[in-house]
Design a protein around this motif. Structure first.
Motif, PDB file in Angstrom:
ATOM      1  N   ILE A   4      11.253 -16.514  29.124  1.00 47.31           N
ATOM      2  CA  ILE A   4      12.247 -15.986  28.587  1.00 47.31           C
ATOM      3  C   ILE A   4      12.295 -15.836  26.749  1.00 47.31           C
ATOM      4  CG2 ILE A   4      14.703 -15.728  28.051  1.00 47.31           C
ATOM      5  CD1 ILE A   4      15.353 -16.739  30.714  1.00 47.31           C
ATOM      6  N   ILE A   5      12.385 -14.476  25.880  1.00 51.24           N
ATOM      7  CA  ILE A   5      12.413 -14.216  24.565  1.00 51.24           C
ATOM      8  C   ILE A   5      13.554 -14.210  24.539  1.00 51.24           C
ATOM      9  CG2 ILE A   5      11.228 -13.110  22.678  1.00 51.24           C
ATOM     10  CD1 ILE A   5       9.654 -15.687  24.070  1.00 51.24           C
ATOM     11  N   PHE A   6      14.234 -14.441  23.228  1.00 53.89           N
ATOM     12  CA  PHE A   6      15.487 -14.854  22.982  1.00 53.89           C
ATOM     13  C   PHE A   6      15.451 -13.683  21.344  1.00 53.89           C
ATOM     14  CE2 PHE A   6      16.738 -17.551  25.502  1.00 53.89           C
ATOM     15  CZ  PHE A   6      17.047 -17.686  26.128  1.00 53.89           C
ATOM     16  N   SER A   7      16.195 -12.362  21.790  1.00 47.20           N
ATOM     17  CA  SER A   7      16.288 -11.980  20.256  1.00 47.20           C
ATOM     18  C   SER A   7      17.249 -12.071  19.407  1.00 47.20           C
ATOM     19  CB  SER A   7      14.880 -10.684  19.907  1.00 47.20           C
ATOM     20  OG  SER A   7      15.421  -9.807  20.751  1.00 47.20           O
ATOM     21  N   THR A   8      17.487 -11.192  18.105  1.00 43.91           N
ATOM     22  CA  THR A   8      18.443 -10.896  17.639  1.00 43.91           C
ATOM     23  C   THR A   8      18.761 -10.479  16.483  1.00 43.91           C
ATOM     24  OG1 THR A   8      20.726 -12.035  16.863  1.00 43.91           O
ATOM     25  CG2 THR A   8      18.739 -13.428  16.328  1.00 43.91           C
ATOM     26  N   LEU A  18      15.425 -23.670  12.985  1.00 45.12           N
ATOM     27  CA  LEU A  18      16.011 -23.090  14.259  1.00 45.12           C
ATOM     28  C   LEU A  18      14.720 -21.861  15.105  1.00 45.12           C
ATOM     29  CD1 LEU A  18      19.533 -23.469  14.265  1.00 45.12           C
ATOM     30  CD2 LEU A  18      17.933 -25.297  14.579  1.00 45.12           C
ATOM     31  N   VAL A  19      14.944 -20.954  14.803  1.00 48.67           N
ATOM     32  CA  VAL A  19      14.082 -19.866  14.251  1.00 48.67           C
ATOM     33  C   VAL A  19      12.308 -19.473  14.799  1.00 48.67           C
ATOM     34  CG1 VAL A  19      12.856 -17.252  13.857  1.00 48.67           C
ATOM     35  CG2 VAL A  19      15.773 -17.733  12.883  1.00 48.67           C
ATOM     36  N   ALA A  20      12.079 -20.575  13.785  1.00 49.69           N
ATOM     37  CA  ALA A  20      10.626 -21.586  14.126  1.00 49.69           C
ATOM     38  C   ALA A  20      10.527 -22.535  15.295  1.00 49.69           C
ATOM     39  CB  ALA A  20      10.099 -21.495  12.853  1.00 49.69           C
ATOM     40  N   LYS A  21      11.884 -23.230  15.240  1.00 56.32           N
ATOM     41  CA  LYS A  21      11.683 -24.295  16.329  1.00 56.32           C
ATOM     42  C   LYS A  21      11.629 -23.251  18.099  1.00 56.32           C
ATOM     43  CE  LYS A  21      13.868 -28.374  18.099  1.00 56.32           C
ATOM     44  NZ  LYS A  21      15.212 -29.290  18.061  1.00 56.32           N
ATOM     45  N   HIS A  22      12.467 -22.783  18.139  1.00 55.83           N
ATOM     46  CA  HIS A  22      12.819 -22.027  19.064  1.00 55.83           C
ATOM     47  C   HIS A  22      12.632 -20.863  19.835  1.00 55.83           C
ATOM     48  CE1 HIS A  22      15.477 -25.079  19.597  1.00 55.83           C
ATOM     49  NE2 HIS A  22      16.520 -24.852  18.490  1.00 55.83           N
ATOM     50  N   VAL A  27      14.820  -9.796  13.786  1.00 54.91           N
ATOM     51  CA  VAL A  27      14.435  -7.924  13.513  1.00 54.91           C
ATOM     52  C   VAL A  27      15.614  -7.810  12.315  1.00 54.91           C
ATOM     53  CG1 VAL A  27      16.502  -6.903  15.055  1.00 54.91           C
ATOM     54  CG2 VAL A  27      14.832  -5.984  14.127  1.00 54.91           C
ATOM     55  N   PRO A  28      15.238  -7.257  11.056  1.00 51.00           N
ATOM     56  CA  PRO A  28      15.977  -7.411   9.825  1.00 51.00           C
ATOM     57  C   PRO A  28      16.941  -6.363  10.028  1.00 51.00           C
ATOM     58  CG  PRO A  28      13.672  -6.969   9.131  1.00 51.00           C
ATOM     59  CD  PRO A  28      13.787  -7.531  10.296  1.00 51.00           C
ATOM     60  N   MET A  29      18.233  -6.384   9.105  1.00 49.06           N
ATOM     61  CA  MET A  29      19.141  -5.260   8.964  1.00 49.06           C
ATOM     62  C   MET A  29      18.886  -4.400   7.034  1.00 49.06           C
ATOM     63  SD  MET A  29      22.535  -6.931  10.610  1.00 49.06           S
ATOM     64  CE  MET A  29      23.271  -5.140  11.648  1.00 49.06           C
ATOM     65  N   HIS A  30      19.572  -4.011   7.069  1.00 54.66           N
ATOM     66  CA  HIS A  30      19.117  -3.164   5.772  1.00 54.66           C
ATOM     67  C   HIS A  30      20.333  -3.181   4.592  1.00 54.66           C
ATOM     68  CE1 HIS A  30      15.859  -1.286   7.551  1.00 54.66           C
ATOM     69  NE2 HIS A  30      16.982  -1.096   8.417  1.00 54.66           N
ATOM     70  N   VAL A  31      19.488  -3.745   3.229  1.00 57.29           N
ATOM     71  CA  VAL A  31      20.966  -3.736   1.996  1.00 57.29           C
ATOM     72  C   VAL A  31      19.859  -3.036   1.110  1.00 57.29           C
ATOM     73  CG1 VAL A  31      21.398  -5.383   0.551  1.00 57.29           C
ATOM     74  CG2 VAL A  31      21.107  -6.506   2.347  1.00 57.29           C
ATOM     75  N   VAL A 127      23.644 -17.074  20.338  1.00 60.61           N
ATOM     76  CA  VAL A 127      22.158 -17.592  20.428  1.00 60.61           C
ATOM     77  C   VAL A 127      21.672 -18.772  20.600  1.00 60.61           C
ATOM     78  CG1 VAL A 127      19.891 -17.208  19.387  1.00 60.61           C
ATOM     79  CG2 VAL A 127      21.970 -15.620  18.815  1.00 60.61           C
ATOM     80  N   MET A 128      22.543 -19.697  19.794  1.00 60.80           N
ATOM     81  CA  MET A 128      21.725 -21.071  20.062  1.00 60.80           C
ATOM     82  C   MET A 128      22.310 -21.991  21.676  1.00 60.80           C
ATOM     83  SD  MET A 128      19.827 -21.392  17.759  1.00 60.80           S
ATOM     84  CE  MET A 128      19.492 -22.966  18.022  1.00 60.80           C
ATOM     85  N   TYR A 129      23.553 -21.430  21.857  1.00 53.62           N
ATOM     86  CA  TYR A 129      23.810 -21.465  23.153  1.00 53.62           C
ATOM     87  C   TYR A 129      22.659 -20.841  23.787  1.00 53.62           C
ATOM     88  CZ  TYR A 129      26.652 -21.667  27.920  1.00 53.62           C
ATOM     89  OH  TYR A 129      27.301 -22.642  28.466  1.00 53.62           O
TER      90      TYR A 129
END
Length: 283
Positions: A4-8, A18-22, A27-31, A127-129
Motif C-alpha cells: 500500500i502506497i499513500f499519496s496526498t 515524515l514524508v521521507a520516513k513513511h 503531488v504539488p498544488m500551484h502558486v 494521512v498520518m492516521y
C-alpha cells in the motif's frame, strides 16, 4: 496483497521528515505569482511574503490538475508495480483538486481515493492516521483500512487563526466590511473546517500571543481530542515564545506526541505571516 502506497497533496503541509520516513507520495498544488505558475514547494514562503511586501499583491493558488495526478499514479506504479494506491486528498469543498484525482484514477486499477474534507494540518492528520494504522497492522485488509480512515474524517478537527487579514481577504475568506472592522478593532477570526468547508466560527481580540492561547484552550474545551497525537501549525513569522507557550500547554493537557508543521507557500498565501493553527482527531 500488494504494497500500500499513500499519496496526498502539498496542501497537507506534511514535514519532509515524515514524508521521507513513511514514503508518502506528495503531488504539488500551484502558486501563481506575477503571471507565472509555480509548483508548491519550488517557491519559498519567504518569496511569497516578500512579493506582497514589495507589491501589496498576494499570489493566487490553483489545484493539482488531472494530468499531474495521472503522472503521479503512473510514477507510483512504475516504482511499485503491484502496489495498491490510497490517495487521501485535499477537501473537495474548497478545491477542484479531488475531482481531478478522481478523473485520473479512472485509468488505473487498485486505486482508492479518500476525500479528507480538510486542509493543511487537518489533511496531514488524516494521512498520518492512515500511515500509522497500516504500520501497526501491516496485514490489515485494504477495505478495512479505508473504512477506518473514512470513519475518522468527520472527527478530524482543524482550527487556525491567520496572521494577516490582507491574505485572508485576498483568498475570499473575509468580506471588505469584515476586513475593515477587523483591522480597526484588531479582531482575528478563527477559521475551521465544517463538513469540508472553511468557515469563520469565532472572533478573538488581542495580540497573537493572547489569541493563540485562547484558541488552544477553546479548541480543547470544544473537542475531545485524542491525547496520543496533536499537530500544531504555523506560518513563518509566528514568535518562538508563542510556540513555547503552546508546547507547555500541550504537555500540561497530557498530549503524548506533538508535531509542529509549517505552512507551505500555497497555504501561506491564505494564512499570511505569523498564523497559528491546531489539528487533531477526536476520541
Amino acid at each position: 496483497m500488494g504494497r500500500i502506497i499513500f499519496s496526498t497533496e502539498s496542501g497537507a503541509d506534511l514535514p519532509k521528515d515524515l514524508v521521507a520516513k513513511h514514503n508518502i507520495q506528495v503531488v504539488p498544488m500551484h502558486v501563481i505569482m506575477d503571471g507565472k505558475d509555480y509548483l508548491d514547494g519550488e517557491l519559498s514562503v519567504e518569496e511569497v511574503f516578500d512579493y506582497h511586501h514589495r507589491t501589496k499583491k498576494i499570489p493566487s493558488t490553483a489545484a493539482t490538475n488531472e494530468h499531474e495526478y495521472h503522472d503521479l499514479f503512473t510514477r507510483i506504479r512504475e516504482e511499485y508495480p503491484k502496489s495498491i494506491i490510497i490517495h487521501i486528498g485535499y477537501t473537495s469543498k474548497a478545491s477542484a483538486s479531488f475531482q481531478s484525482a478522481l478523473i485520473a484514477a479512472e485509468s488505473f486499477t487498485d486505486i482508492y481515493l479518500i476525500d479528507a474534507l480538510n486542509v493543511t494540518g487537518g489533511l496531514g492528520a488524516v494521512v498520518m492516521y492512515a500511515v500509522q494504522l497500516l504500520e501497526e497492522n501491516p496485514t490489515i485488509e485494504t477495505e478495512e483500512l479505508i473504512e477506518k480512515v473514512e470513519a475518522i474524517v468527520p472527527k478530524t478537527r482543524l482550527a487556525f487563526i491567520p496572521g494577516s487579514l490582507d491574505f485572508l481577504r485576498a483568498g475570499g475568506r473575509v468580506s471588505n466590511i469584515a476586513y475593515i472592522s477587523g483591522a480597526l478593532l484588531k479582531i482575528k477570526p478563527c477559521i475551521e473546517l465544517k463538513e469540508g468547508k472553511l468557515v469563520s466560527t469565532k472572533k478573538y481580540r488581542g495580540n497573537m500571543s493572547t489569541v493563540a492561547e485562547k484558541l488552544f484552550r477553546d479548541y480543547l474545551n470544544e473537542y475531545n481530542i485524542d491525547r496520543q497525537q496533536l499537530y500544531l501549525l504555523f506560518s513563518i513569522g509566528l514568535e518562538e515564545s508563542i510556540k513555547k507557550r503552546i508546547d507547555q500547554i500541550a504537555i500540561e493537557e497530557g498530549f503524548k506526541n506533538v508535531k509542529w508543521m509549517q505552512a507551505g507557500a500555497m497555504i501561506s498565501t491564505h494564512a499570511g505571516p505569523g498564523g497559528f493553527g491546531i489539528a487533531g482527531i477526536e476520541r
